[in-house]
Design a protein around this motif. Structure first.
Motif, PDB file in Angstrom:
ATOM      1  N   VAL A   1     -10.425  -6.680 -11.798  1.00 40.26           N
ATOM      2  CA  VAL A   1      -9.931  -6.477 -10.432  1.00 40.26           C
ATOM      3  C   VAL A   1      -8.685  -7.330 -10.255  1.00 40.26           C
TER       4      VAL A   1
ATOM      5  N   THR B   1     -11.408   3.959  -3.199  1.00 41.32           N
ATOM      6  CA  THR B   1     -12.463   4.870  -3.640  1.00 41.32           C
ATOM      7  C   THR B   1     -13.825   4.185  -3.717  1.00 41.32           C
ATOM      8  N   LYS B   2     -13.792   2.877  -3.877  1.00 44.12           N
ATOM      9  CA  LYS B   2     -15.024   2.089  -4.039  1.00 44.12           C
ATOM     10  C   LYS B   2     -15.867   2.599  -5.221  1.00 44.12           C
TER      11      LYS B   2
ATOM     12  N   ARG C   1      -5.502  -0.044  -0.339  1.00 42.91           N
ATOM     13  CA  ARG C   1      -6.370   0.327   0.777  1.00 42.91           C
ATOM     14  C   ARG C   1      -6.849   1.758   0.601  1.00 42.91           C
TER      15      ARG C   1
ATOM     16  N   ASP D   1       0.818  -1.215   0.000  1.00 47.50           N
ATOM     17  CA  ASP D   1       0.000   0.000   0.000  1.00 47.50           C
ATOM     18  C   ASP D   1       0.851   1.264   0.000  1.00 47.50           C
TER      19      ASP D   1
ATOM     20  N   ALA E   1      -8.302   3.121  -7.712  1.00 47.92           N
ATOM     21  CA  ALA E   1      -7.816   2.633  -6.427  1.00 47.92           C
ATOM     22  C   ALA E   1      -8.968   2.018  -5.645  1.00 47.92           C
ATOM     23  N   GLU E   2      -8.726   0.863  -5.033  1.00 49.76           N
ATOM     24  CA  GLU E   2      -9.798   0.145  -4.340  1.00 49.76           C
ATOM     25  C   GLU E   2     -10.442   0.982  -3.236  1.00 49.76           C
TER      26      GLU E   2
ATOM     27  N   THR F   1     -15.225   1.575  -8.600  1.00 44.54           N
ATOM     28  CA  THR F   1     -14.945   0.787  -9.804  1.00 44.54           C
ATOM     29  C   THR F   1     -16.194   0.597 -10.662  1.00 44.54           C
TER      30      THR F   1
ATOM     31  N   GLU G   1      -9.064  -2.188 -11.304  1.00 41.83           N
ATOM     32  CA  GLU G   1      -8.984  -1.854  -9.880  1.00 41.83           C
ATOM     33  C   GLU G   1      -7.688  -2.398  -9.289  1.00 41.83           C
TER      34      GLU G   1
ATOM     35  N   MET H   1      -4.937  -2.440  -5.758  1.00 48.07           N
ATOM     36  CA  MET H   1      -4.925  -2.379  -4.300  1.00 48.07           C
ATOM     37  C   MET H   1      -4.306  -1.066  -3.802  1.00 48.07           C
TER      38      MET H   1
ATOM     39  N   GLY I   1      -6.673  -7.693  -7.662  1.00 54.54           N
ATOM     40  CA  GLY I   1      -6.718  -8.455  -6.416  1.00 54.54           C
ATOM     41  C   GLY I   1      -5.366  -8.869  -5.872  1.00 54.54           C
TER      42      GLY I   1
END
Length: 319
Positions: free
Chosen positions: A246, A224-225, A171, A127, A221-222, A227, A167, A169, A248
């Motif tokens: 994604v 932001t939620k 955090r 991160d 970036a994950e 996607t 997307e 990672m 992941g």
């Protein structure tokens, strides 16, 4: 003197090179190295064993961590922190190297306030969200994994005239997304640190599509939620068929890059040297502007990492 090494929290490429260098270097210094298996859970359960050169032979190129890692809800309870400390005392461990991120350092900071714990943290998280250091162990490998994936996705995006939303990672930190977007030539980058102006970008993209653009690469970036929201916007408003990828946990695996291996060696040497030279450590090894140093653990956990403004400014130059 007996020193131990432990991994805590999410794994990151470079842990195994750090573990190998720890064992080899502690023996070079005439001291005894120990492993704490399974992170904080293992510390609570007393999974502490003496390490040998045989244990670390041939592991530099491997991802993950041979001593494994964990997160621990039990560690929030005082009785289990006390039990963990007593296990270190029983094994005659006088210094602990912790490979981990923000949560791991907060756990160590708490434990060190309650007990006579002598530890040094090595910032280890893809991160790249640890205050006081420009880079964390594992970030370079993760960026190269993302870069490889984006290069391949761009191939199919351009062939099928589609928008791809990828997307990544990180955090709540947009570092991976920003660097990946810049180095891959992405058209869009969505991160928690910067507001995204849909109307301005939509106008720009429609103009480019009218002039012949036939695909779009968007990095999200994950944290932001957003996607799915960006995918729907590109399809419904911008007018381009969209696909989501994604990446992941593949970003946390794989053989460490040369840079991460060297970083692991340097971080570990400095951590061990500091433990051997100080009876009270509780520091985190950092690198700032190419120079290695030490930060107080309190400084690290009490402050929030922020991305270099110049890097954020480069988002406006994506094309």
């Amino acid at each position: 003197m007996s020193l131990a090494i432990m991994c805590s929290g999410g794994d990151a490429p470079g842990m195994n090179p750090a573990i190998k260098r720890f064992v080899d270097y502690v023996y070079e210094k005439g001291e005894i190295p120990y492993f704490v298996y399974n992170g904080l859970e293992g510390l609570i359960d007393g999974q502490i064993e003496r390490a040998t050169h045989k244990d670390v032979a041939g592991i530099v190129h491997r991802g993950g961590a041979i001593i494994r890692s964990s997160r621990s809800k039990r560690f929030y309870e005082y009785k289990y922190r006390k039990q963990a400390y007593e296990n270190l005392v029983k094994s005659d461990v006088t210094g602990l190297v912790v490979l981990g991120g923000d949560g791991s350092f907060r756990a160590m900071d708490l434990m060190s306030r309650e007990f006579d714990l002598n530890f040094v943290g090595i910032p280890t998280t893809i991160d790249n969200d640890i205050y006081g250091t420009d880079i964390c162990l594992g970030v370079d490998t993760a960026l190269n994994v993302i870069r490889d994936a984006l290069d391949k996705i761009r191939d199919t995006a351009s062939t099928f005239s589609r928008a791809f939303i990828v997307e990544v990672m990180g955090r709540d930190c947009g570092y991976l997304a920003i660097v990946s977007a810049i180095t891959s030539g992405a058209e869009i980058c969505i991160v928690p640190e910067v507001d995204f102006n849909k109307s301005v970008v939509e106008e720009h993209l429609k103009r480019e599509i009218a002039n012949g653009r036939n695909y779009i690469l968007s990095i999200v970036a994950e944290g932001t939620k957003k996607t799915n929201e960006i995918a729907q916007w590109l399809e419904n408003s911008v007018g381009m068929e969209s696909r989501i990828t994604v990446l992941g946990h593949i970003q946390r695996g794989g053989s460490p890059t040369v840079y991460d291996r060297m970083l692991a060696f340097e971080f570990t040497i400095r951590a061990v040297d500091h433990l051997l030279a100080n009876t009270s450590s509780n520091k985190v090894v950092v690198i700032k502007n190419g120079q290695y140093g030490m930060c107080e653990i309190s400084e690290v956990v009490d402050n929030r990492y922020t991305i270099n403004p110049e890097l954020l400014g480069m988002l406006n130059k994506l094309d």
